[in-house]
Design a protein around this motif. Structure first.
Motif, mmCIF file in Angstrom:
data_model
loop_
_atom_site.group_PDB
_atom_site.id
_atom_site.type_symbol
_atom_site.label_atom_id
_atom_site.label_comp_id
_atom_site.label_asym_id
_atom_site.label_seq_id
_atom_site.Cartn_x
_atom_site.Cartn_y
_atom_site.Cartn_z
ATOM 1 N N GLN A 127 0.966 -1.153 -0.101
ATOM 2 C CA GLN A 127 0.057 -0.072 0.027
ATOM 3 C C GLN A 127 0.856 1.395 -0.159
ATOM 4 O O GLN A 127 0.750 2.273 -0.709
ATOM 5 N N VAL A 128 2.051 1.094 0.912
ATOM 6 C CA VAL A 128 2.711 2.189 0.867
ATOM 7 C C VAL A 128 3.370 2.839 -0.601
ATOM 8 O O VAL A 128 3.503 3.828 -0.784
ATOM 9 N N VAL A 129 3.892 1.616 -1.195
ATOM 10 C CA VAL A 129 4.476 1.845 -2.382
ATOM 11 C C VAL A 129 3.700 2.279 -3.423
ATOM 12 O O VAL A 129 3.604 3.357 -4.123
ATOM 13 N N THR A 130 2.281 1.905 -3.398
ATOM 14 C CA THR A 130 1.377 2.312 -4.235
ATOM 15 C C THR A 130 0.864 3.760 -4.199
ATOM 16 O O THR A 130 0.707 4.377 -4.986
ATOM 17 N N LEU A 131 0.689 4.138 -2.900
ATOM 18 C CA LEU A 131 0.372 5.693 -2.490
ATOM 19 C C LEU A 131 1.486 6.608 -2.942
ATOM 20 O O LEU A 131 0.997 7.676 -3.198
ATOM 21 N N LEU A 132 2.644 6.135 -2.673
ATOM 22 C CA LEU A 132 3.703 7.100 -2.671
ATOM 23 C C LEU A 132 4.618 7.075 -3.962
ATOM 24 O O LEU A 132 5.301 8.015 -4.481
ATOM 25 N N THR A 133 4.282 6.087 -4.806
ATOM 26 C CA THR A 133 4.910 6.168 -6.195
ATOM 27 C C THR A 133 4.703 7.436 -6.841
ATOM 28 O O THR A 133 5.846 7.955 -7.615
ATOM 29 N N PRO A 134 3.806 8.142 -6.932
ATOM 30 C CA PRO A 134 3.772 9.310 -7.375
ATOM 31 C C PRO A 134 4.797 10.548 -7.236
ATOM 32 O O PRO A 134 4.717 11.534 -7.529
ATOM 33 N N CYS A 135 5.202 10.271 -5.992
ATOM 34 C CA CYS A 135 6.006 11.373 -5.253
ATOM 35 C C CYS A 135 7.453 11.094 -5.684
ATOM 36 O O CYS A 135 8.307 12.012 -5.472
ATOM 37 N N ILE A 136 7.980 10.139 -6.303
ATOM 38 C CA ILE A 136 9.072 9.921 -6.744
ATOM 39 C C ILE A 136 9.977 10.775 -7.570
ATOM 40 O O ILE A 136 10.886 11.578 -7.128
ATOM 41 N N PRO A 137 9.216 11.336 -8.599
ATOM 42 C CA PRO A 137 9.887 12.517 -9.408
ATOM 43 C C PRO A 137 10.445 13.590 -8.525
ATOM 44 O O PRO A 137 11.248 14.483 -8.583
ATOM 45 N N PHE A 138 9.247 14.128 -7.678
ATOM 46 C CA PHE A 138 9.369 15.299 -6.659
ATOM 47 C C PHE A 138 10.630 14.921 -5.841
ATOM 48 O O PHE A 138 11.396 15.759 -5.607
ATOM 49 N N GLY A 139 10.799 13.770 -5.193
ATOM 50 C CA GLY A 139 11.845 13.429 -4.521
ATOM 51 C C GLY A 139 13.298 13.469 -4.847
ATOM 52 O O GLY A 139 14.232 13.520 -4.257
ATOM 53 N N GLY A 182 -3.696 9.568 1.716
ATOM 54 C CA GLY A 182 -4.277 8.480 1.819
ATOM 55 C C GLY A 182 -3.430 7.640 2.928
ATOM 56 O O GLY A 182 -3.946 6.949 3.660
ATOM 57 N N LEU A 183 -2.076 7.839 2.896
ATOM 58 C CA LEU A 183 -1.175 7.214 3.949
ATOM 59 C C LEU A 183 -1.615 7.638 5.148
ATOM 60 O O LEU A 183 -1.446 6.914 6.183
ATOM 61 N N HIS A 184 -1.856 9.136 5.316
ATOM 62 C CA HIS A 184 -1.957 9.618 6.514
ATOM 63 C C HIS A 184 -3.114 8.929 7.285
ATOM 64 O O HIS A 184 -3.083 8.815 8.389
ATOM 65 N N THR A 243 5.304 0.624 10.437
ATOM 66 C CA THR A 243 5.391 -0.257 9.048
ATOM 67 C C THR A 243 5.777 0.818 8.003
ATOM 68 O O THR A 243 6.433 0.500 7.205
ATOM 69 N N ALA A 244 4.948 1.740 7.945
ATOM 70 C CA ALA A 244 4.790 2.785 6.915
ATOM 71 C C ALA A 244 6.355 3.427 6.868
ATOM 72 O O ALA A 244 6.938 3.738 5.761
ATOM 73 N N CYS A 245 6.945 3.791 8.216
ATOM 74 C CA CYS A 245 8.184 4.474 8.151
ATOM 75 C C CYS A 245 9.276 3.350 7.583
ATOM 76 O O CYS A 245 10.056 3.715 6.631
ATOM 77 N N SER A 246 9.126 2.288 7.856
ATOM 78 C CA SER A 246 10.219 1.198 7.558
ATOM 79 C C SER A 246 10.016 1.041 5.804
ATOM 80 O O SER A 246 11.027 0.783 5.385
ATOM 81 N N CYS A 247 8.756 0.867 5.518
ATOM 82 C CA CYS A 247 8.436 0.889 3.936
ATOM 83 C C CYS A 247 9.093 2.005 3.218
ATOM 84 O O CYS A 247 9.782 1.767 2.151
ATOM 85 N N ILE A 248 8.918 3.111 3.829
ATOM 86 C CA ILE A 248 9.332 4.271 3.170
ATOM 87 C C ILE A 248 10.907 4.510 3.084
ATOM 88 O O ILE A 248 11.516 4.669 2.027
ATOM 89 N N GLN A 249 11.411 3.851 4.333
ATOM 90 C CA GLN A 249 12.905 4.078 4.264
ATOM 91 C C GLN A 249 13.617 3.161 3.267
ATOM 92 O O GLN A 249 14.481 3.365 2.842
ATOM 93 N N GLN A 250 13.073 1.795 3.515
ATOM 94 C CA GLN A 250 13.512 0.760 2.505
ATOM 95 C C GLN A 250 13.299 1.161 0.914
ATOM 96 O O GLN A 250 14.399 1.186 0.088
ATOM 97 N N GLY A 251 12.164 1.828 0.672
ATOM 98 C CA GLY A 251 11.818 2.078 -0.580
ATOM 99 C C GLY A 251 12.967 3.237 -1.228
ATOM 100 O O GLY A 251 13.339 3.179 -2.103
#
Length: 120
Positions: free
Chosen positions: A34-46, A62-64, A75-83
């Motif tokens: 879910q975290v990957v799906t929700l945050l994928t559109p943020c990669i170009p900005f990042g 949505g993640l919030h 869980t979200a923190c770890s997933c964001i960190q790993q990704g």
């Protein structure tokens, strides 16, 4: 232009690999998928900065909304960190501004040194 397309394709491959190899946490309602799906559109900005895409803010919001427990936040923190660690050129200071930019302040900051097990 070609470099941009190659970078975009590389990001998608990295995210798909993360999605397929990251174990799901049983006690949390938020999953890495879910975290990957929700945050994928943020990669170009990042990576490149610029304007935050509306789809990114939708994912941040949505993640919030999905992080109802401390375990969800860990869980979200770890997933964001790993990704994020898999994305070349990611700017951690920039991605940590997304919550405020999108109107959903994050209760934690994610850096390579963040101890996500201490997120409450």
């Amino acid at each position: 232009m070609a470099r941009s397309a190659v970078c975009g394709a590389a990001f998608i491959v990295v995210l798909l690999c993360l999605l397929m190899t990251t174990p799901y946490v049983i006690n949390a309602t938020v999953t890495c998928g879910q975290v990957v799906t929700l945050l994928t559109p943020c990669i170009p900005f990042g990576v490149f900065g610029g304007t935050v895409p509306p789809e990114c803010c939708a994912g941040i919001n949505g993640l919030h909304d999905a992080q109802n427990t401390a375990e969800d936040r860990r869980t979200a923190c770890s997933c964001i960190q790993q990704g994020a660690a898999l994305i070349p050129g990611i700017d951690y200071d920039r991605i940590n501004t997304l919550g405020d930019r999108c109107g959903s302040p994050c209760p934690y900051k994610v850096y390579p040194s963040t101890n996500c097990s201490e997120v409450s």
